[in-house]
Design a protein around this motif. Sequence first.
Motif, mmCIF file in Angstrom:
data_model
loop_
_atom_site.group_PDB
_atom_site.id
_atom_site.type_symbol
_atom_site.label_atom_id
_atom_site.label_comp_id
_atom_site.label_asym_id
_atom_site.label_seq_id
_atom_site.Cartn_x
_atom_site.Cartn_y
_atom_site.Cartn_z
ATOM 1 N N HIS A 51 61.118 67.740 74.076
ATOM 2 C CA HIS A 51 60.130 68.459 74.890
ATOM 3 C C HIS A 51 60.710 69.733 75.494
ATOM 4 O O HIS A 51 60.116 70.337 76.396
ATOM 5 N N GLY A 52 61.868 70.125 75.049
ATOM 6 C CA GLY A 52 62.466 71.366 75.510
ATOM 7 C C GLY A 52 63.091 71.285 76.873
ATOM 8 O O GLY A 52 63.446 72.309 77.466
ATOM 9 N N ARG A 53 63.223 70.110 77.408
ATOM 10 C CA ARG A 53 63.843 69.937 78.717
ATOM 11 C C ARG A 53 65.322 69.620 78.499
ATOM 12 O O ARG A 53 65.696 68.479 78.248
ATOM 13 N N TYR A 54 66.125 70.634 78.585
ATOM 14 C CA TYR A 54 67.533 70.456 78.212
ATOM 15 C C TYR A 54 68.443 70.345 79.421
ATOM 16 O O TYR A 54 69.333 69.497 79.468
ATOM 17 N N MET A 55 68.229 71.171 80.437
ATOM 18 C CA MET A 55 69.151 71.183 81.575
ATOM 19 C C MET A 55 68.414 71.047 82.904
ATOM 20 O O MET A 55 68.688 71.772 83.860
ATOM 21 N N ASP A 56 67.449 70.156 82.986
ATOM 22 C CA ASP A 56 66.807 69.927 84.272
ATOM 23 C C ASP A 56 67.490 68.782 84.999
ATOM 24 O O ASP A 56 68.477 68.202 84.523
ATOM 25 N N ALA A 57 66.982 68.423 86.171
ATOM 26 C CA ALA A 57 67.626 67.409 87.017
ATOM 27 C C ALA A 57 67.689 66.047 86.325
ATOM 28 O O ALA A 57 68.685 65.325 86.406
ATOM 29 N N GLY A 58 66.610 65.698 85.598
ATOM 30 C CA GLY A 58 66.583 64.395 84.931
ATOM 31 C C GLY A 58 67.622 64.282 83.838
ATOM 32 O O GLY A 58 68.297 63.260 83.693
ATOM 33 N N SER A 59 67.758 65.330 83.006
ATOM 34 C CA SER A 59 68.729 65.284 81.906
ATOM 35 C C SER A 59 70.161 65.288 82.428
ATOM 36 O O SER A 59 71.040 64.622 81.871
ATOM 37 N N GLN A 61 71.116 64.048 85.321
ATOM 38 C CA GLN A 61 71.333 62.695 85.849
ATOM 39 C C GLN A 61 71.628 61.713 84.711
ATOM 40 O O GLN A 61 72.514 60.855 84.809
ATOM 41 N N LEU A 62 70.882 61.849 83.597
ATOM 42 C CA LEU A 62 71.110 60.993 82.432
ATOM 43 C C LEU A 62 72.511 61.214 81.861
ATOM 44 O O LEU A 62 73.207 60.262 81.462
ATOM 45 N N PHE A 63 72.927 62.483 81.863
ATOM 46 C CA PHE A 63 74.264 62.817 81.361
ATOM 47 C C PHE A 63 75.358 62.200 82.237
ATOM 48 O O PHE A 63 76.349 61.664 81.731
ATOM 49 N N VAL A 64 75.155 62.279 83.544
ATOM 50 C CA VAL A 64 76.149 61.691 84.464
ATOM 51 C C VAL A 64 76.251 60.187 84.259
ATOM 52 O O VAL A 64 77.352 59.610 84.232
ATOM 53 N N ILE A 65 75.097 59.527 84.119
ATOM 54 C CA ILE A 65 75.100 58.074 83.883
ATOM 55 C C ILE A 65 75.817 57.746 82.570
ATOM 56 O O ILE A 65 76.595 56.784 82.482
#
Length: 577
Positions: A51-59, A61-65
């Motif tokens: 969906h083109g959401r690459y570097m928002d808060a959710g992604s 957070q997912l990366f940190v997890i």
Amino acid sequence: MQWRVFKRLLAASASWKKLWMGGCAILLLATAMDVLGPYLIKHFIDDYLSHGRYMDAGSVQLFVIYVASLLIGSLAHYGAPLIFSRIALQVVEKLRKDVFQSVLSRPVSYFDKSATGALVSRLSNDTEAVKELFLNVIANFITNVVLVTGIFIMMAVLDFRLMLVCLALMPLVVGAMVMYQRLSTPMFQRVRALLSDINAQLHESLNGMPIIQLLNQQKRFNERFRGTVQEHFRWRVKNVKLDGLMLRALIDMFSMATLASIVYFFGRQSLEDVVEIGVLYAFISYLGRFVEPLIELTQRLNIMQQSLVAGQRVFELLDTEPERFDGVNQITDGRITLRNVSFSYNGETQVLQDVSLDIPAGGMLGVVGRTGSGKSTLMQLLIRFYPVTKGDILIDNHPLNTLSATSLRQDVCLVEQEPFLFQGTLADNLRLDRDYSEQEMTEALAKAGLKSMLQRLPQGLATPLGERGGRLSNGERHLVALARALLRKPKVLILDEATATVDSESEARVQQAVNRLHGEVTLIVIAHRLSTIRHADKIIVLHHGKLVEEGDHRQLMSLEGLYQHLYSIQTAHLLAD
């Protein structure tokens, strides 16, 4: 059989339950982190990247997890093997102690039938193989079973139908594992047996090297050893071929068929509906992680089979009935009585036949006879190395099997024809497990005629003797063994041809020691040189296991029988020299 061995090995590790629980908990944590990774990436691809959401808060957070799961999983994968390694090493330590204690309790007859190298192999190689069961099989099995279970749960969450497709792989893998176990067990048993043979031949050859070279037998021993090694190689190659077929190739074929089914399913679905790329990635990733544990489990069967076969050999040694000394009576005087004693090593050939005699406390008995007449066998029966086949042996009117082990081993001492000295100092060989003072050891050496030797040694009682007492002469080794026996202040002292292989000076020392002990302890002297027993209270003559003559020296000479014949031959040789 294999399952019983496995249960016994697990029982051997039951003392470390807390370590087991800690290791399993860490494995569960590591597995959870492994399973979580592809699921997080699936969400990132389908919910963010597509969906083109690459570097928002959710992604982010997912990366940190995701990174945290990798770090936690790495630490858990590091900690779990450490715990299981500790368990494995402790189990091996316990088994080696138990096996060695079991070997020490075996009767002497057991060692007549068991090669030393084979026993060494069981104590070292087989117990080491057992370690691999805990280190590379059980820990791996727990890890991979939990991992496969977690993967199936995550697959079911993503797509239940595809999970069923992957589940169809399990019966095929289980069938391959069962078939491998049946085919590989006899191979591993043969390999372990051949490895024991290699150790036994090495031990025999190294110990007998002087004789091998003296008789120019290097070629024959080399060919025999090469043949055993070659046969071991052939069986190992058979095992490798079976491993190559059953452990990797077959499982890879099953996994490729499953992957093809997943790709086909997604291909059909793409014609009818939108395909989630993240789900496809997650399934392929899970399938790879699902197949690898199965391959590892199957490959670990190789190690498991070796460990279980080794464990079976260790337990066979542990389960051998130990020599039992349940008696309670004590030796007080040292009077010995034999009543119609007969004995056979194999149950067929009688080595002793209907031997009866009485030795008063403090008396001296000489035993003579040709080679093979049963002299040494009689002594081994007296110290209970072998049970009497027929008849009775009594000490102080107590049957031999009613005497306590402590009293028998303390109060009946044997000086063998080829005495064994341990690697260590002179004091170590005299004391063994007892606490004798330096004065007591010095007095015992003086009684054995070794006062001058003690003064000559550079470090006195602290002088290292080398392997098997190699720094001493043959005669000195005999006299040290005699001093070791005298330290225990025995009630009965047996000398088994103690002067047969010593020089004249050492023989004279032994004779002087015997004369000093005459009347203090009950002496039984097996004599190769008949001059040693001329002053014995009674002399018996054995011939083909039968007591054919008895009396003192003068009485036997007057009989003009076998004793007189043997004595005349020795006297003639001395005069000729």
